[in-house]
Design a protein around this motif. Sequence first.
Motif, short mmCIF file in Angstrom:
data_model
loop_
_atom_site.label_atom_id
_atom_site.label_comp_id
_atom_site.label_asym_id
_atom_site.label_seq_id
_atom_site.Cartn_x
_atom_site.Cartn_y
_atom_site.Cartn_z
N ILE A 171 0.86 -1.18 0.00
CA ILE A 171 0.00 0.00 0.00
C ILE A 171 0.89 1.23 0.00
CG2 ILE A 171 -1.69 1.33 1.31
CD1 ILE A 171 -2.76 -1.33 2.38
N ARG A 180 0.82 5.30 0.29
CA ARG A 180 0.00 6.43 0.72
C ARG A 180 0.82 7.71 0.61
NH1 ARG A 180 -4.78 5.69 3.22
NH2 ARG A 180 -5.24 3.63 4.01
N CYS A 181 0.14 8.79 0.27
CA CYS A 181 0.77 10.11 0.24
C CYS A 181 0.94 10.57 1.69
CB CYS A 181 -0.10 11.09 -0.54
SG CYS A 181 0.53 12.79 -0.48
N ASN A 182 2.14 10.97 2.04
CA ASN A 182 2.39 11.45 3.39
C ASN A 182 1.76 12.81 3.66
OD1 ASN A 182 4.84 9.49 2.90
ND2 ASN A 182 4.67 9.77 5.09
N GLY A 236 -2.62 11.73 2.72
CA GLY A 236 -3.07 10.42 3.16
C GLY A 236 -3.73 9.58 2.07
N LYS A 237 -3.82 10.12 0.86
CA LYS A 237 -4.47 9.41 -0.25
C LYS A 237 -3.75 8.08 -0.51
CE LYS A 237 -5.14 9.94 -5.23
NZ LYS A 237 -4.91 10.84 -6.37
N GLU A 238 -4.55 7.02 -0.69
CA GLU A 238 -4.00 5.72 -1.07
C GLU A 238 -3.85 5.72 -2.59
OE1 GLU A 238 -5.44 1.16 -0.88
OE2 GLU A 238 -5.52 2.28 1.02
N CYS A 285 2.33 0.82 -9.16
CA CYS A 285 1.47 1.95 -8.83
C CYS A 285 0.95 2.54 -10.13
CB CYS A 285 2.25 2.99 -8.04
SG CYS A 285 1.20 4.29 -7.39
N CYS A 344 2.02 12.40 -3.42
CA CYS A 344 1.25 12.24 -4.66
C CYS A 344 1.47 13.46 -5.56
CB CYS A 344 -0.24 12.04 -4.36
SG CYS A 344 -1.12 13.51 -3.80
#
Length: 74
Positions: free
Chosen positions: A4, A6-8, A11-13, A23, A50
């Motif tokens: 998984i 995620r954007c730090n 938080g978007k997966e 990805c 992202c």
Amino acid sequence: MEKIIRCNCCGKELSVNGGNAVCMEDYVEIHKTWGYFSHKDGTRQSMNICEGCFEAWVRSFRIPPQESEQTELL
């Protein structure tokens, strides 16, 4: 095991393509090991940003990053 990403920032997966763990969206991956003369000496940090958050971040820069076009993508 499925990876998984995620954007730090938001938080978007990020979309990962099934078993290939590829990805399906691009993102910036940053790894930094802090060296001498920093307040984080010896600390390693990693993050994924992202594309949307990266663009927002870059707009806040006083000096924008240099850009060039790459015609061959691997």
